[in-house]
Design a protein around this motif. Structure first.
Motif, PDB file in Angstrom:
ATOM      1  N   ARG A  88      37.124  48.043  21.438  1.00 28.95           N
ATOM      2  CA  ARG A  88      36.229  48.004  22.598  1.00 28.95           C
ATOM      3  C   ARG A  88      36.288  46.600  23.182  1.00 28.95           C
ATOM      4  NH1 ARG A  88      30.541  49.718  20.739  1.00 28.95           N
ATOM      5  NH2 ARG A  88      30.145  49.359  22.939  1.00 28.95           N
ATOM      6  N   ARG A  89      36.651  46.499  24.438  1.00 30.61           N
ATOM      7  CA  ARG A  89      36.721  45.207  25.111  1.00 30.61           C
ATOM      8  C   ARG A  89      36.108  45.321  26.495  1.00 30.61           C
ATOM      9  NH1 ARG A  89      42.417  42.262  23.782  1.00 30.61           N
ATOM     10  NH2 ARG A  89      42.353  42.556  21.538  1.00 30.61           N
ATOM     11  N   MET A  90      35.744  44.180  27.039  1.00 31.02           N
ATOM     12  CA  MET A  90      35.250  44.142  28.410  1.00 31.02           C
ATOM     13  C   MET A  90      36.409  43.742  29.322  1.00 31.02           C
ATOM     14  SD  MET A  90      32.152  45.113  28.307  1.00 31.02           S
ATOM     15  CE  MET A  90      31.459  44.710  29.884  1.00 31.02           C
ATOM     16  N   TYR A  91      36.561  44.478  30.400  1.00 29.72           N
ATOM     17  CA  TYR A  91      37.584  44.202  31.401  1.00 29.72           C
ATOM     18  C   TYR A  91      36.880  43.590  32.611  1.00 29.72           C
ATOM     19  CZ  TYR A  91      41.034  44.905  35.039  1.00 29.72           C
ATOM     20  OH  TYR A  91      41.902  44.712  36.079  1.00 29.72           O
ATOM     21  N   VAL A  92      37.311  42.411  33.009  1.00 29.89           N
ATOM     22  CA  VAL A  92      36.739  41.768  34.187  1.00 29.89           C
ATOM     23  C   VAL A  92      37.437  42.336  35.411  1.00 29.89           C
ATOM     24  CG1 VAL A  92      36.409  39.600  35.430  1.00 29.89           C
ATOM     25  CG2 VAL A  92      36.107  39.680  32.933  1.00 29.89           C
ATOM     26  N   SER A  93      36.674  43.040  36.206  1.00 31.83           N
ATOM     27  CA  SER A  93      37.211  43.664  37.407  1.00 31.83           C
ATOM     28  C   SER A  93      37.254  42.690  38.568  1.00 31.83           C
ATOM     29  CB  SER A  93      36.351  44.871  37.789  1.00 31.83           C
ATOM     30  OG  SER A  93      36.829  45.459  38.971  1.00 31.83           O
ATOM     31  N   GLU A  94      36.251  41.828  38.648  1.00 28.43           N
ATOM     32  CA  GLU A  94      36.146  40.935  39.794  1.00 28.43           C
ATOM     33  C   GLU A  94      35.386  39.682  39.386  1.00 28.43           C
ATOM     34  OE1 GLU A  94      36.945  40.222  43.842  1.00 28.43           O
ATOM     35  OE2 GLU A  94      37.583  41.908  42.631  1.00 28.43           O
ATOM     36  N   LEU A  95      35.813  38.553  39.939  1.00 25.77           N
ATOM     37  CA  LEU A  95      35.173  37.271  39.683  1.00 25.77           C
ATOM     38  C   LEU A  95      35.252  36.459  40.960  1.00 25.77           C
ATOM     39  CD1 LEU A  95      34.098  34.987  37.754  1.00 25.77           C
ATOM     40  CD2 LEU A  95      36.494  34.461  37.312  1.00 25.77           C
ATOM     41  N   PHE A  96      34.138  35.870  41.350  1.00 26.18           N
ATOM     42  CA  PHE A  96      34.125  35.016  42.531  1.00 26.18           C
ATOM     43  C   PHE A  96      33.082  33.937  42.335  1.00 26.18           C
ATOM     44  CE2 PHE A  96      32.547  33.496  46.540  1.00 26.18           C
ATOM     45  CZ  PHE A  96      33.698  33.291  47.273  1.00 26.18           C
ATOM     46  N   VAL A  97      33.435  32.704  42.718  1.00 24.79           N
ATOM     47  CA  VAL A  97      32.499  31.584  42.744  1.00 24.79           C
ATOM     48  C   VAL A  97      32.692  30.878  44.075  1.00 24.79           C
ATOM     49  CG1 VAL A  97      31.797  29.401  41.666  1.00 24.79           C
ATOM     50  CG2 VAL A  97      32.576  31.307  40.235  1.00 24.79           C
ATOM     51  N   ASP A  98      31.600  30.649  44.783  1.00 24.39           N
ATOM     52  CA  ASP A  98      31.661  29.937  46.054  1.00 24.39           C
ATOM     53  C   ASP A  98      32.349  28.584  45.844  1.00 24.39           C
ATOM     54  OD1 ASP A  98      30.251  27.898  48.084  1.00 24.39           O
ATOM     55  OD2 ASP A  98      30.347  29.898  48.988  1.00 24.39           O
ATOM     56  N   GLN A  99      33.145  28.189  46.785  1.00 23.05           N
ATOM     57  CA  GLN A  99      33.929  26.948  46.703  1.00 23.05           C
ATOM     58  C   GLN A  99      33.053  25.744  46.334  1.00 23.05           C
ATOM     59  OE1 GLN A  99      37.335  26.975  47.156  1.00 23.05           O
ATOM     60  NE2 GLN A  99      37.340  24.869  46.469  1.00 23.05           N
ATOM     61  N   THR A 100      31.836  25.704  46.821  1.00 23.81           N
ATOM     62  CA  THR A 100      30.916  24.594  46.560  1.00 23.81           C
ATOM     63  C   THR A 100      30.651  24.400  45.078  1.00 23.81           C
ATOM     64  OG1 THR A 100      29.838  25.088  48.661  1.00 23.81           O
ATOM     65  CG2 THR A 100      28.628  23.687  47.120  1.00 23.81           C
ATOM     66  N   TYR A 101      30.697  25.487  44.323  1.00 23.08           N
ATOM     67  CA  TYR A 101      30.328  25.441  42.907  1.00 23.08           C
ATOM     68  C   TYR A 101      31.521  25.523  41.958  1.00 23.08           C
ATOM     69  CZ  TYR A 101      25.726  25.913  44.826  1.00 23.08           C
ATOM     70  OH  TYR A 101      24.577  25.697  45.538  1.00 23.08           O
ATOM     71  N   ARG A 102      32.701  25.502  42.482  1.00 21.73           N
ATOM     72  CA  ARG A 102      33.893  25.555  41.622  1.00 21.73           C
ATOM     73  C   ARG A 102      34.175  24.184  41.013  1.00 21.73           C
ATOM     74  NH1 ARG A 102      37.943  29.260  45.348  1.00 21.73           N
ATOM     75  NH2 ARG A 102      36.437  30.948  45.600  1.00 21.73           N
ATOM     76  N   GLY A 103      34.653  24.208  39.772  1.00 23.25           N
ATOM     77  CA  GLY A 103      35.080  22.980  39.103  1.00 23.25           C
ATOM     78  C   GLY A 103      33.938  22.158  38.531  1.00 23.25           C
TER      79      GLY A 103
END
Length: 105
Positions: A88-103
């Protein structure tokens, strides 16, 4: 990890996803625009995917976590259980982070 960062991450209910639907659709569309093979996938198609996300969260077959700052959704991750090699594993279908909060740390 910065506690402020962790405090801003929340599991979203179907109602939460519905409340943030416009942002989720926009984020999904932004990801699509970065995939050249998806050029025929329209903004309205993204809305259909977000409706599916809300439906899956409502029937507990998917989870969505959001990064919320000052009441605004700034990123999300959408995942669901998917069997892999009899595990049993979790599959990440979608991921998004606004550019302001990346890194950030």
């Amino acid at each position: 990890m910065n506690n402020l960062l962790v405090d801003n991450i929340q599991r979203l209910s179907a109602d939460d996803c519905h409340r943030y639907r416009k942002q989720l659709q926009s984020f999904y569309h932004s990801n699509v625009l970065n995939c050249s093979y998806m050029s025929s996938f329209t903004y309205d198609d993204c809305g259909i995917k977000i409706d599916s996300l809300i439906s899956h969260v409502a029937d507990d077959t998917a989870v969505v976590y959001g990064y919320i700052v000052n009441g605004e959704l700034e990123g999300y991750i959408w995942a669901y259980e998917h069997p892999f090699r009899d595990e049993r594993r979790m599959y990440v279908s979608e991921l998004f982070v606004d550019q302001t909060y990346r890194g950030g740390v």
